[in-house]
Scaffold this motif. Structure first.
Motif, PDB file in Angstrom:
ATOM      1  N   THR A 176      -0.941   2.542  11.352  1.00 39.46           N
ATOM      2  CA  THR A 176      -0.371   3.244  10.198  1.00 39.46           C
ATOM      3  C   THR A 176      -1.004   4.620  10.101  1.00 39.46           C
ATOM      4  O   THR A 176      -2.233   4.754  10.226  1.00 39.46           O
ATOM      5  CB  THR A 176      -0.627   2.471   8.889  1.00 39.46           C
ATOM      6  OG1 THR A 176       0.007   1.190   8.980  1.00 39.46           O
ATOM      7  CG2 THR A 176      -0.067   3.224   7.697  1.00 39.46           C
ATOM      8  N   GLU A 178      -0.937   7.654   7.412  1.00 37.75           N
ATOM      9  CA  GLU A 178      -0.491   8.031   6.080  1.00 37.75           C
ATOM     10  C   GLU A 178      -1.405   9.103   5.519  1.00 37.75           C
ATOM     11  O   GLU A 178      -2.635   8.966   5.569  1.00 37.75           O
ATOM     12  CB  GLU A 178      -0.499   6.807   5.158  1.00 37.75           C
ATOM     13  CG  GLU A 178       0.018   7.094   3.763  1.00 37.75           C
ATOM     14  CD  GLU A 178       0.110   5.839   2.909  1.00 37.75           C
ATOM     15  OE1 GLU A 178       0.720   5.913   1.826  1.00 37.75           O
ATOM     16  OE2 GLU A 178      -0.433   4.795   3.329  1.00 37.75           O
ATOM     17  N   LYS A 249       4.373   8.951   5.935  1.00 34.21           N
ATOM     18  CA  LYS A 249       3.770   7.741   6.475  1.00 34.21           C
ATOM     19  C   LYS A 249       4.647   7.170   7.581  1.00 34.21           C
ATOM     20  O   LYS A 249       5.863   7.277   7.536  1.00 34.21           O
ATOM     21  CB  LYS A 249       3.611   6.704   5.355  1.00 34.21           C
ATOM     22  CG  LYS A 249       3.088   5.353   5.787  1.00 34.21           C
ATOM     23  CD  LYS A 249       3.041   4.394   4.588  1.00 34.21           C
ATOM     24  CE  LYS A 249       2.587   3.012   4.997  1.00 34.21           C
ATOM     25  NZ  LYS A 249       2.556   2.067   3.844  1.00 34.21           N
TER      26      LYS A 249
END
Length: 304
Positions: A176, A178, A249
């Motif tokens: 991820t 972000e 994101k």
């Protein structure tokens, strides 16, 4: 970042040269040299017979030319001599380049501050397994890329181009990104702020951080006026369904046999965020050292 090979553009060039010079060398050793030897022996027998006849007639023969005749017949033609001289050199370079180490030159800034434009780097070709040259088929397993490694690979969109990025995700990882921060398998990556970085290529300052990815500390850059992701630049790529994108994101689950790559100059790098995963078959090797930068000799040293 499209790398610039140092020893020619293609392994195929070295391979063809090695085959041509090798065939000529073998032809000379096993065929032509023996033919020259037989021709020299025949010429010497004729020379000796002629001298024996002169001696029988009471004439003193001149034997000083015997060695010269032999050497002249045994002498290699120039094209064979040069091929024989170049063959071991070309073969050695081919083996070193194909199985051990390969040099490249860094032409762009996507891996700044780790790698600068003009750095000459050495890539370990066996760190991730022994591969057949040209076809890049792995034949011996040695190791796998680890998070934090700086890896050279064939660009998935164009296999003729070599790229270099940092391994961020290995097979099975959930990545991820972000607000310009990484999370790997639900665990946020550690970041330590550093002094701003002045880009020599473009006179602007970047935010600089020490990123600790799987125990591998390295510097990364962020640019304030750029978004986390440029959605317009995201392409269709294999396993695209494994990723979810928004403006601030994205999340990707790395498929088996693939790797997720990112440049250390995060906002100025076209990488797996945009063109997808790197299959294992595309791997070239692990970047291990900067061995020269003619504009900055202090750059010489290991790559972290």
């Amino acid at each position: 970042m499209n790398l610039q090979p140092i020893l020619g553009n293609f392994a195929l060039i070295l391979f063809v040269l090695m085959v041509i010079t090798g065939v000529i060398w073998c032809l000379d050793v096993f065929v032509l040299a023996k033919q020259r030897r037989r021709a020299a022996d025949a010429a010497l027998r004729e020379y000796d017979a002629r001298n024996a006849k002169l001696q029988a007639e009471g004439i003193k023969p001149d034997t000083s030319k015997r060695a010269e005749i032999e050497q002249g017949i045994l002498r290699q033609p120039v094209w064979i001599e040069y091929s024989g001289s170049f063959f071991p050199v070309i073969a050695l370079v081919f083996v070193l380049r194909s199985f051990l180490w390969e040099p490249f030159k860094i032409p762009s800034s996507s891996m700044v501050p780790t790698l600068l434009v003009g750095d000459f780097i050495l890539v370990n070709k066996y760190a991730y397994g022994i591969r057949l040259p040209i076809v890049n088929q792995k034949i011996i397993e040695i190791g796998d890329p680890q998070r934090g490694d700086v890896m050279v690979f064939k660009y998935p969109k164009d296999m003729s181009q070599d790229y270099i990025k940092r391994v961020v995700g290995v097979p099975g990882d959930k990545i991820t990104y972000e607000n310009k921060r990484l999370t790997v398998n639900g665990k946020p990556v550690e970041y330590t702020p550093l002094d701003d970085y002045l880009d020599d290529q473009h006179p602007i300052y970047h935010k600089q951080f020490m990123e600790n990815l799987a125990g591998v500390p390295h510097r990364i850059l962020n640019t304030d006026n750029k978004r986390t992701l440029d959605l317009g630049a995201v392409e269709n790529f294999p396993h695209r369904e494994a990723c979810e994108y928004t403006y601030d994101k994205f999340t990707c689950i790395v498929p088996e046999g693939n790797y997720f790559m990112m440049g250390d100059n995060r906002d100025n790098s076209a990488d797996s965020r945009y063109w997808g995963f790197v299959p294992d078959k595309n791997i070239v090797g692990k970047a291990i050292v900067v061995w020269m930068n003619f504009g900055n000799p202090k750059r010489i040293g290991g790559i972290q």
